[in-house]
Design an enzyme around this catalytic site. Structure first.
Site, PDB file in Angstrom:
ATOM      1  N   ASN A 174       0.796  -1.229   0.000  1.00  0.00           N
ATOM      2  CA  ASN A 174       0.000   0.000   0.000  1.00  0.00           C
ATOM      3  C   ASN A 174       0.829   1.280   0.000  1.00  0.00           C
ATOM      4  O   ASN A 174       0.279   2.370   0.042  1.00  0.00           O
ATOM      5  CB  ASN A 174      -0.948  -0.001   1.202  1.00  0.00           C
ATOM      6  CG  ASN A 174      -1.902  -1.184   1.148  1.00  0.00           C
ATOM      7  OD1 ASN A 174      -2.441  -1.498   0.093  1.00  0.00           O
ATOM      8  ND2 ASN A 174      -2.073  -1.858   2.271  1.00  0.00           N
ATOM      9  N   LYS A 210       9.767  -8.927   7.411  1.00  0.00           N
ATOM     10  CA  LYS A 210       8.446  -9.362   6.959  1.00  0.00           C
ATOM     11  C   LYS A 210       8.381  -9.304   5.441  1.00  0.00           C
ATOM     12  O   LYS A 210       8.640  -8.261   4.838  1.00  0.00           O
ATOM     13  CB  LYS A 210       7.349  -8.477   7.566  1.00  0.00           C
ATOM     14  CG  LYS A 210       5.935  -9.027   7.331  1.00  0.00           C
ATOM     15  CD  LYS A 210       4.931  -8.300   8.191  1.00  0.00           C
ATOM     16  CE  LYS A 210       3.544  -8.937   8.122  1.00  0.00           C
ATOM     17  NZ  LYS A 210       2.584  -8.309   9.051  1.00  0.00           N
ATOM     18  N   ASN A 239       3.141 -11.105   4.600  1.00  0.00           N
ATOM     19  CA  ASN A 239       2.242  -9.958   4.600  1.00  0.00           C
ATOM     20  C   ASN A 239       1.025 -10.272   3.728  1.00  0.00           C
ATOM     21  O   ASN A 239       0.813 -11.415   3.328  1.00  0.00           O
ATOM     22  CB  ASN A 239       2.994  -8.717   4.092  1.00  0.00           C
ATOM     23  CG  ASN A 239       2.497  -7.426   4.704  1.00  0.00           C
ATOM     24  OD1 ASN A 239       1.293  -7.243   4.887  1.00  0.00           O
ATOM     25  ND2 ASN A 239       3.404  -6.522   5.012  1.00  0.00           N
ATOM     26  N   THR A 240       0.242  -9.247   3.406  1.00  0.00           N
ATOM     27  CA  THR A 240      -0.960  -9.427   2.588  1.00  0.00           C
ATOM     28  C   THR A 240      -0.595  -9.679   1.126  1.00  0.00           C
ATOM     29  O   THR A 240       0.530  -9.427   0.690  1.00  0.00           O
ATOM     30  CB  THR A 240      -1.853  -8.186   2.682  1.00  0.00           C
ATOM     31  OG1 THR A 240      -1.096  -7.039   2.260  1.00  0.00           O
ATOM     32  CG2 THR A 240      -2.342  -7.974   4.097  1.00  0.00           C
TER      33      THR A 240
END
Length: 352
Positions: A174, A210, A239-240
């Site tokens: 993001n 991460k 993560n996503t």
């Protein structure tokens, strides 16, 4: 799931997701949520990257971005809590709406963009943290920074004295081009700066990395090599994701990172691959789609020494933490494991 959690979760799902999250944090701070305290046993106690954990169930970053609920979260049953992400300067993040429930898929999409109060405010709150809990901070970079790699070291230098561990987050989808920092050369330079900041702390703490779930085998191999060379003490996988395979929710096309149940298989395969690449030399923390004791156990058997969750709390409430910890204890006992460490990686081949 307790009756109170069912009522509370149902009520919160009737309002805007980001506002509901704010109300959940407020309820925690006001003491309106029943908390079980430490959940542990001989089987659940574990040692991960110099951290002594009452159990291997952690809270993933993003739930308490600004470290405002440290005390109640330390009594919610988690073995460790990660707050943030924190950036050097405060930033508002991306425009709203930026958080979406995918109830049909037991999933969440977010495009927050590292909205947070900045390292000075967050560091001050961390200075008053509970001392009997294991608390870490997710390190981020400002969107408009001229030196994003340096931002991670700056946050660690400022907040590190109040932490038990820190996580380098180069995998959020993001912040534009942030994931470019996962490339071998860029990541090596970034980690060198972070590890230098770690060495200057009064008490050096474990540093985790991460990573994203959307990496090729070659990219994973590079990351494992760089992490080993840099002396990173753990890798959080993952993560996503940007993938949208098999979703049923009308929000499925929203931009941002997808978390929750649909991420479980993808993230666990990355975890197992990373476990094979690192061959037990670097502890792994499994995150992505953990919503039950069985999910946590699968992550551990795939190679994780500990796990984290967040999105499942949206649908199950905080009582899920105790359910997972106690259920994991039973699964370890069922299969004859004396402790978590004995189970780590025993099912890795199933995911390769």
């Amino acid at each position: 799931m307790s009756a109170l959690d069912k009522i509370g979760s149902a009520a919160l799902r009737c309002i805007d997701p980001e506002r509901a999250h704010g109300l959940a944090i407020a309820a925690l701070r006001l003491g309106a949520v029943p908390l079980p305290g430490v959940i542990t046993s001989e089987r659940l106690r574990c040692h991960v990257a110099d951290l002594d954990l009452a159990n291997p169930i952690g809270l993933a970053a993003g739930f308490d971005k600004n470290a405002v609920a440290l005390s109640p979260l330390s009594r919610a049953g988690f073995g460790f809590v990660e707050v943030g992400a924190a950036t050097p300067r405060p930033q508002p993040g991306n425009p709203r709406p930026r958080l979406f429930r995918l109830s049909e898929d037991r999933a969440v999409i977010n495009r927050f963009g590292f909205n947070n109060d900045g390292m000075h405010a967050i560091g001050e709150r961390l200075s008053r943290r509970p001392k009997d809990a294991v608390i870490g901070l997710n390190l981020g970079a400002n969107k408009d920074s001229e030196d994003r790699a340096g931002d991670f070291a700056r946050v660690l230098s400022h907040c590190g004295q109040h932490l038990d561990f820190a996580t380098v987050n180069v995998s959020s989808p993001n912040t534009e081009k942030l994931r470019d920092l996962q490339g071998r050369a860029a990541l090596a330079e970034l980690l060198a700066g972070v590890m230098a900041a770690r060495a200057a702390l009064p008490r050096p703490i474990p540093v985790f990395l991460k990573i994203a779930p959307d990496l090729s085998d070659a990219e994973l191999s590079d990351i494992a090599a760089v992490a080993r060379e840099a002396g990173v003490q753990g890798i959080i996988a993952t993560n996503t994701t940007l993938a949208r395979d098999g979703l049923n929710s009308p929000h499925a096309t929203e931009a941002g990172g997808l978390s929750g149940a649909p991420l479980f298989e993808r993230s666990t395969r990355v975890l197992a691959r990373l476990s094979a690449l690192t061959d037990g030399e670097i502890p792994l923390i499994g995150v992505g789609g953990v919503g039950s004791a069985g999910d946590a156990y699968e992550k551990i058997r795939a190679g994780a020494s500990a796990v984290q969750l967040y999105s499942a709390l949206v649908y199950r409430g905080l009582s899920l933490v105790g359910d997972i910890a106690r259920g994991l204890d039973r699964l370890l006992e069922r299969d004859g494991f004396a402790n978590v460490a004995e189970a780590v990686g025993t099912g890795r081949a199933d995911w390769q």
